[in-house]
Write a protein that holds these residues in place. Structure first.
Motif, PDB file in Angstrom:
ATOM      1  N   ALA A 143       0.684   0.087   3.787  1.00 25.95           N
ATOM      2  CA  ALA A 143      -0.296  -1.163   4.215  1.00 25.95           C
ATOM      3  C   ALA A 143      -1.315  -1.145   5.389  1.00 25.95           C
ATOM      4  O   ALA A 143      -2.460  -0.956   5.415  1.00 25.95           O
ATOM      5  CB  ALA A 143       0.245  -2.528   3.641  1.00 25.95           C
ATOM      6  N   PHE A 144      -0.672  -0.687   6.406  1.00 23.39           N
ATOM      7  CA  PHE A 144      -1.512  -0.692   7.573  1.00 23.39           C
ATOM      8  C   PHE A 144      -1.621   0.353   8.488  1.00 23.39           C
ATOM      9  O   PHE A 144      -2.473   0.790   8.849  1.00 23.39           O
ATOM     10  CB  PHE A 144      -0.831  -2.243   8.791  1.00 23.39           C
ATOM     11  N   SER A 145       0.148   1.421   7.936  1.00 23.84           N
ATOM     12  CA  SER A 145      -0.203   2.662   8.514  1.00 23.84           C
ATOM     13  C   SER A 145      -1.771   3.109   8.145  1.00 23.84           C
ATOM     14  O   SER A 145      -2.318   3.785   8.920  1.00 23.84           O
ATOM     15  CB  SER A 145       0.874   3.152   7.597  1.00 23.84           C
ATOM     16  N   LEU A 146      -2.158   3.267   6.957  1.00 27.22           N
ATOM     17  CA  LEU A 146      -3.641   4.054   6.719  1.00 27.22           C
ATOM     18  C   LEU A 146      -4.693   3.562   6.853  1.00 27.22           C
ATOM     19  O   LEU A 146      -5.481   4.432   7.454  1.00 27.22           O
ATOM     20  CB  LEU A 146      -3.162   4.241   5.120  1.00 27.22           C
ATOM     21  N   PRO A 147      -4.756   2.216   6.639  1.00 31.05           N
ATOM     22  CA  PRO A 147      -6.333   1.871   7.490  1.00 31.05           C
ATOM     23  C   PRO A 147      -6.390   1.747   9.337  1.00 31.05           C
ATOM     24  O   PRO A 147      -7.080   3.079   9.303  1.00 31.05           O
ATOM     25  CB  PRO A 147      -6.371   0.478   7.017  1.00 31.05           C
ATOM     26  N   LEU A 148      -4.733   1.992   9.850  1.00 27.05           N
ATOM     27  CA  LEU A 148      -4.759   2.447  11.188  1.00 27.05           C
ATOM     28  C   LEU A 148      -4.766   3.837  11.185  1.00 27.05           C
ATOM     29  O   LEU A 148      -6.115   4.563  12.139  1.00 27.05           O
ATOM     30  CB  LEU A 148      -3.793   1.684  11.768  1.00 27.05           C
ATOM     31  N   LEU A 149      -4.746   5.083  10.876  1.00 28.26           N
ATOM     32  CA  LEU A 149      -4.445   5.913  11.017  1.00 28.26           C
ATOM     33  C   LEU A 149      -6.229   6.846  10.463  1.00 28.26           C
ATOM     34  O   LEU A 149      -6.780   7.748  11.877  1.00 28.26           O
ATOM     35  CB  LEU A 149      -3.752   6.844   9.900  1.00 28.26           C
ATOM     36  N   ALA A 150      -7.130   6.169   9.858  1.00 30.42           N
ATOM     37  CA  ALA A 150      -8.019   6.287   8.838  1.00 30.42           C
ATOM     38  C   ALA A 150      -9.010   5.894  10.349  1.00 30.42           C
ATOM     39  O   ALA A 150     -10.405   6.132  10.681  1.00 30.42           O
ATOM     40  CB  ALA A 150      -8.655   6.091   8.167  1.00 30.42           C
ATOM     41  N   LYS A 151      -8.784   4.878  11.307  1.00 32.56           N
ATOM     42  CA  LYS A 151      -9.854   4.668  12.932  1.00 32.56           C
ATOM     43  C   LYS A 151      -9.181   5.200  14.159  1.00 32.56           C
ATOM     44  O   LYS A 151     -10.042   5.365  14.673  1.00 32.56           O
ATOM     45  CB  LYS A 151      -9.851   2.986  12.813  1.00 32.56           C
ATOM     46  N   ILE A 152      -8.215   5.895  13.775  1.00 34.85           N
ATOM     47  CA  ILE A 152      -7.792   6.677  15.429  1.00 34.85           C
ATOM     48  C   ILE A 152      -9.280   7.980  15.408  1.00 34.85           C
ATOM     49  O   ILE A 152      -9.162   9.540  14.195  1.00 34.85           O
ATOM     50  CB  ILE A 152      -6.677   7.005  14.661  1.00 34.85           C
ATOM     51  N   ASN A 203      11.136   3.968  14.413  1.00 35.62           N
ATOM     52  CA  ASN A 203      11.808   4.376  14.179  1.00 35.62           C
ATOM     53  C   ASN A 203      11.247   5.219  12.478  1.00 35.62           C
ATOM     54  O   ASN A 203      10.580   6.422  12.409  1.00 35.62           O
ATOM     55  CB  ASN A 203      13.504   5.420  13.988  1.00 35.62           C
ATOM     56  N   GLN A 204      11.386   4.394  11.312  1.00 38.74           N
ATOM     57  CA  GLN A 204      10.522   4.828  10.282  1.00 38.74           C
ATOM     58  C   GLN A 204       9.662   4.709   9.807  1.00 38.74           C
ATOM     59  O   GLN A 204       8.665   5.416   9.018  1.00 38.74           O
ATOM     60  CB  GLN A 204      11.868   3.459   9.092  1.00 38.74           C
ATOM     61  N   ILE A 205       8.760   3.481  10.401  1.00 43.52           N
ATOM     62  CA  ILE A 205       7.743   2.954  11.119  1.00 43.52           C
ATOM     63  C   ILE A 205       6.720   4.681  11.374  1.00 43.52           C
ATOM     64  O   ILE A 205       5.783   5.436  10.638  1.00 43.52           O
ATOM     65  CB  ILE A 205       6.676   2.605  11.967  1.00 43.52           C
ATOM     66  N   THR A 206       7.006   5.510  12.655  1.00 41.27           N
ATOM     67  CA  THR A 206       7.196   7.255  13.009  1.00 41.27           C
ATOM     68  C   THR A 206       6.836   7.951  11.692  1.00 41.27           C
ATOM     69  O   THR A 206       6.140   8.713  11.397  1.00 41.27           O
ATOM     70  CB  THR A 206       7.405   7.143  14.365  1.00 41.27           C
ATOM     71  N   GLU A 207       8.399   7.702  11.463  1.00 37.72           N
ATOM     72  CA  GLU A 207       8.092   8.865  10.495  1.00 37.72           C
ATOM     73  C   GLU A 207       7.422   8.658   9.757  1.00 37.72           C
ATOM     74  O   GLU A 207       6.821  10.090   8.880  1.00 37.72           O
ATOM     75  CB  GLU A 207       9.754   8.570   9.765  1.00 37.72           C
ATOM     76  N   GLU A 208       7.294   7.776   8.742  1.00 34.60           N
ATOM     77  CA  GLU A 208       6.243   7.539   7.851  1.00 34.60           C
ATOM     78  C   GLU A 208       5.102   8.068   8.395  1.00 34.60           C
ATOM     79  O   GLU A 208       4.218   8.201   7.353  1.00 34.60           O
ATOM     80  CB  GLU A 208       6.197   6.005   7.414  1.00 34.60           C
ATOM     81  N   MET A 209       4.091   7.817   8.812  1.00 35.38           N
ATOM     82  CA  MET A 209       2.897   7.850   9.832  1.00 35.38           C
ATOM     83  C   MET A 209       3.436   9.065  10.008  1.00 35.38           C
ATOM     84  O   MET A 209       1.769   9.612   9.808  1.00 35.38           O
ATOM     85  CB  MET A 209       2.605   6.686  10.833  1.00 35.38           C
ATOM     86  N   LYS A 210       3.910  10.015  10.796  1.00 37.27           N
ATOM     87  CA  LYS A 210       3.543  11.140  10.742  1.00 37.27           C
ATOM     88  C   LYS A 210       3.963  12.337   9.179  1.00 37.27           C
ATOM     89  O   LYS A 210       2.908  13.127   9.162  1.00 37.27           O
ATOM     90  CB  LYS A 210       4.900  11.511  11.531  1.00 37.27           C
ATOM     91  N   GLY A 270       9.871  -5.145   1.463  1.00 34.38           N
ATOM     92  CA  GLY A 270      10.255  -3.726   0.515  1.00 34.38           C
ATOM     93  C   GLY A 270       8.850  -3.707  -0.341  1.00 34.38           C
ATOM     94  O   GLY A 270       9.024  -3.127  -1.556  1.00 34.38           O
ATOM     95  N   THR A 271       7.915  -4.531   0.260  1.00 33.81           N
ATOM     96  CA  THR A 271       6.280  -4.140  -0.568  1.00 33.81           C
ATOM     97  C   THR A 271       5.666  -3.447  -0.274  1.00 33.81           C
ATOM     98  O   THR A 271       4.382  -3.373  -0.679  1.00 33.81           O
ATOM     99  CB  THR A 271       5.803  -5.882  -0.940  1.00 33.81           C
ATOM    100  N   GLY A 272       6.186  -2.595   0.573  1.00 36.89           N
ATOM    101  CA  GLY A 272       4.740  -1.306   1.314  1.00 36.89           C
ATOM    102  C   GLY A 272       3.967  -2.005   2.027  1.00 36.89           C
ATOM    103  O   GLY A 272       2.724  -1.504   2.643  1.00 36.89           O
ATOM    104  N   LYS A 273       4.457  -2.724   3.218  1.00 32.77           N
ATOM    105  CA  LYS A 273       3.655  -3.110   4.080  1.00 32.77           C
ATOM    106  C   LYS A 273       3.374  -1.955   5.310  1.00 32.77           C
ATOM    107  O   LYS A 273       2.468  -1.947   5.361  1.00 32.77           O
ATOM    108  CB  LYS A 273       4.244  -4.247   4.840  1.00 32.77           C
ATOM    109  N   THR A 274       4.268  -0.762   5.173  1.00 35.26           N
ATOM    110  CA  THR A 274       4.638  -0.009   6.056  1.00 35.26           C
ATOM    111  C   THR A 274       2.489   0.713   6.023  1.00 35.26           C
ATOM    112  O   THR A 274       2.328   1.242   6.461  1.00 35.26           O
ATOM    113  CB  THR A 274       5.240   0.813   6.149  1.00 35.26           C
TER     114      THR A 274
END
Length: 591
Positions: free
Chosen positions: A55-64, A84-91, A49-53
Motif C-alpha cells: 500500500a505504501f511501496s507501490l505509490p512510493l516507487l512510482a514517485k522515485i 529486510n522484508q520491506i526491502t525484498e518486497e520493494m525490490k 497482514g492487510t497488505g500495508k507494505t
C-alpha cells in the motif's frame, strides 16, 4: 477491482502480474490511488497482514526518479526483520525499474552499509531508527533532498522506545517532505506525533472486521496443567502437513519447545532475543525455504516476521496482551487461503478466552485433541506417503548403488509378513511406545476443578515427561554428562555424541535435559552396563565426564526433591515443612 484499474506505472503492473497479485486489499485499494494523485501527508490505520507494505511501496516507487543519485525516500521500520522484508518486497516490485533500495539496521557491521551508501547511491533507504540515526550522525546518510518519509508499524516503534529517534530523523528531511504513517493502533503518543509532524494528513482507517478472518479456523484446547507441550505435539502428529509458527510467552519456553519438537521428529528452529543477527537471518532463511517447517518464537522475536502461506499458528498459552493474539493469528489465512489458529491452555486461562471472544466479537470453538488411535493412524499414513514419494523417485532413477543386489538377495527368503513387521517396528516403535504409555491429557469440557484434582489423582503415566525432574522411572537409569549449552551443544548434537560414545541408538536415549554447564539423560536398564563402560563424551569440541547420577531410578519423586523426612546432625528424624510461599513457588516452577 484489480490492480490494473489503479493508475500505477506499467512497469509496476507487470511486476505485480509476475508475482500473481490480482486484486488489491482494502487498504491498498483506498491508499494507492490517493497517494498517487495527491502530494499529501497520510495516515493509514490497518491491522497486520492487510497488505500495508504494498500500500505504501507501490505509490512510493512510482514517485522515485531513477536517474537521480540522491536518497529520495526513507522508510522506518521497528525491526530488522521487517526492514529486510520491506526491502525484498520493494525490490520485487522494481523488477522492471532501475531503482536502488538499501536496507540498514543494527546487529551487523557498519562498514559495509557505509560503503554501499557511498558507492551504491540508493534512491530509497529502509531501516531501523537507531541505525538510520547513527548513519545520519556520521554524515554518510543525507536526507535533505528526501521528499518522502514512511513510518511503518508506528505503534510498534513507540512500544520499542524509538519515537524520539523517529522525531530526530524527520527533522533531518527538507521542509517540503511528505510523511506517510501506517499504524495498527492510535495511542496518544502517535496522535501527538501526527499533530506535530504531519500537515493536515489524509486519513484512511480499515475497520477491525479484518481481525476475525473468516478464513481462519480458531480453536482452543483445555489441557491438564503441565501438559501443554505434549498437547502441541499430539496436534502436530495428527496433521498430514503443516507450515507454521508456535508462539510462546518466554524465550525459555521457545528454546525448550524447539528442542522437544526436534526430538519428537518435527524439524523446527527457535527465534529469540539471545540470537545474533546472523543467527536470526539464517533461521529465517531456513524457515522461508521450508527447510524447517516450524518456527517457535515469542511475540517480541516475531515482530516483523511476514511469511506467506502459513497453514497453522499455534499458541502455547495465551499472550499477556490479548491484542497480540490478533496479530499472531493474522499470519495465517491470508490472500483467500485457509488457515488454522489453535491455542492450548490450562483451566487458569479459560476466562481469558471469553475476554478474547468479546474483543474479537467472534466465537472460539473448544476443540478436542485427536485420540491416541487417530494419532497412530495419522503417523502411519504420513510415513507411508513419504515412502511412496521416495519410491516414485527411485523408479525413474538409476542411481541405486550396486550393493542393492546383495541387500535384495539377503531378504528374498524372508516372508512378506515378517519383512513388513520388521519395517513397522523400525519406523514406528518409538512413537507407538510413547503413545502406549499415554492417556488423556485433556480436561473434561467445562471442568476446572478437574485440572487441580488431576495432579493428585491421575495415573502417573499422564504426567508430562519433565526433563531432569525426579531421578528416572523403574527400568531406566539416569546419567550425568559434563557438557552443556554454554559449550555450544544443542539437542541434536548431544544425542549424536552420546549415541556415538555409548553405542546406544539415539531413539533409545530419553529425557535429555540440557543445562548450561552439564546435562542429563536416561536409558533403559538393559543399556546401563553398556553406558557405564564410557567415561567421557565429546561434543562441540568440549569433553565432559559421563557418570551415573547418585540417586537411582527407584528413588521416589518426593525424596529426590528433598521434601521427605531427613536426619538432623544428631541422627534424629526431622520433618521439613515448606511454607505457603515455597509451595506456591514450587507449583509455579512445575506448571
Amino acid at each position: 477491482m484489480n490492480f490494473s484499474d489503479l493508475t500505477l506505472p506499467e512497469s509496476l503492473l507487470r511486476a505485480l502480474e509476475d508475482k500473481g497479485y490480482k486484486s488489491p486489499t482494502d487498504i491498498q485499494e483506498k491508499a494507492i490511488p490517493l497517494l498517487l494523485e495527491k502530494d499529501t501527508d497520510f495516515v493509514g490505520q490497518a491491522q497486520t497482514g492487510t497488505g500495508k507494505t504494498a500500500a505504501f511501496s507501490l505509490p512510493l516507487l512510482a514517485k522515485i526518479d531513477s536517474k537521480s543519485g540522491d536518497v529520495q525516500a526513507i522508510v522506518l521500520s521497528p525491526t530488522r526483520e521487517l526492514a529486510n522484508q520491506i526491502t525484498e518486497e520493494m525490490k520485487s516490485f522494481c523488477k522492471y525499474e532501475k531503482i536502488k533500495i538499501l536496507s540498514v539496521y543494527g546487529g551487523v557491521p557498519l562498514d559495509g552499509q557505509i560503503r554501499t551508501l557511498k558507492k551504491g547511491r540508493p534512491q530509497v533507504v529502509v531501516g531501523t531508527p537507531g541505525r538510520v540515526l547513527d548513519l545520519i550522525k556520521r554524515g554518510v546518510l543525507k536526507l535533505e533532498n528526501a521528499k518522502l518519509a514512511v513510518l511503518d508499524e508506528a505503534d510498534e516503534m513507540l512500544d520499542m522506545g524509538f519515537i524520539d529517534d523517529v522525531k530526530t530523523i524527520l527533522s533531518e528531511l527538507g521542509d517540503k517532505k511528505k510523511t506517510w504513517m501506517y499504524s495498527a493502533t492510535m495511542p496518544k503518543a502517535i496522535l501527538s506525533l501526527i499533530k506535530s509532524y504531519l500537515n493536515e494528513p489524509e486519513v484512511i482507517k480499515i475497520e477491525k472486521k479484518t481481525l476475525s478472518n473468516e478464513d481462519i479456523e480458531q480453536k482452543y484446547f483445555l489441557i491438564k496443567r503441565g501438559n501443554l507441550g505434549e498437547a502441541v505435539c499430539r496436534i502436530l502428529d495428527s496433521l498430514t502437513d503443516y507450515y507454521g509458527i508456535v508462539f510462546c510467552r518466554t524465550k525459555i519456553d521457545a528454546k525448550k519447545l524447539s528442542d522437544e519438537f526436534n526430538y519428537r521428529g518435527f524439524p523446527s528452529d527457535a527465534l529469540h532475543g539471545d540470537m545474533s543477527q546472523t543467527q536470526r537471518d539464517l533461521t529465517m532463511r531456513a524457515f522461508k525455504k521450508k527447510k524447517v517447517k516450524l518456527l517457535v518464537c515469542t511475540d517480541v522475536a516475531a515482530r516483523g516476521i511476514d511469511v506467506d502461506n502459513l497453514t497453522h499458528v499455534i499458541n502455547y498459552g495465551l499472550p499477556q496482551d490479548l491484542e497480540s493474539y490478533v496479530h499472531r493469528i493474522g499470519r495465517t489465512g491470508r490472500a483467500g487461503q485457509k488457515g488454522c489458529a489453535y491455542t492450548v491452555i490450562d483451566s487458569s486461562e479459560k476466562f481469558r478466552i471469553r475476554m478474547l471472544e468479546r474483543l474479537m466479537n467472534t466465537k472460539i470453538e473448544l476443540g478436542t485433541l485427536p485420540s491416541i488411535d487417530e494419532i497412530k493412524k495419522a503417523l502411519v499414513k504420513n510415513e507411508v506417503s513419504k515412502l511412496e514419494f521416495v519410491a516414485e523417485k527411485l523408479e525413474s532413477s538409476e542411481n541405486l548403488d550396486s550393493s542393492f543386489s546383495i541387500f535384495k538377495e539377503s531378504l528374498e527368503e524372508m516372508e512378506k509378513e515378517a519383512l513388513l513387521k520388521v519395517m513397522f517396528n523400525y519406523m514406528f516403535k518409538k512413537n507407538m511406545d510413547r503413545y502406549s504409555q499415554k492417556s488423556s491429557i485433556e480436561l473434561s469440557k467445562g471442568s476446572e476443578r478437574g485440572d487441580r484434582n488431576s495432579r493428585n489423582n491421575s495415573d502417573r503415566r499422564e504426567r508430562p515427561e519433565r526433563s531432569g525432574r525426579g531421578r528416572g522411572d523403574n527400568g531406566y537409569a539416569r546419567f550425568y554428562v559434563g557438557v552443556g549449552k554454554k559449550h555450544g551443544v544443542d539437542l541434536k548434537e548431544f544425542l549424536s555424541s552420546v549415541s556415538g560414545a555409548t553405542g546406544v541408538a539415539e531413539r533409545d536415549i530419553r529425557r535429555v535435559d540440557l543445562k548450561d554447564q552439564f546435562s542429563f539423560f536416561e536409558v533403559s536398564e538393559k543399556y546401563k552396563e553398556k553406558v557405564l563402560l564410557v567415561a567421557k563424551v565429546s561434543a562441540a569440541g568440549h569433553t565432559g565426564t559421563l557418570e551415573p547420577t547418585k540417586s537411582g531410578p527407584s528413588t521416589s519423586r518426593r525424596d529426590s526433591r528433598g521434601g521427605g523426612p531427613r536426619r538432623s546432625s544428631n541422627g534424629n528424624r526431622k520433618s521439613f515443612r515448606t511454607s505457603g510461599k515455597e509451595r506456591s513457588q514450587r507449583s509455579f516452577r512445575n506448571s
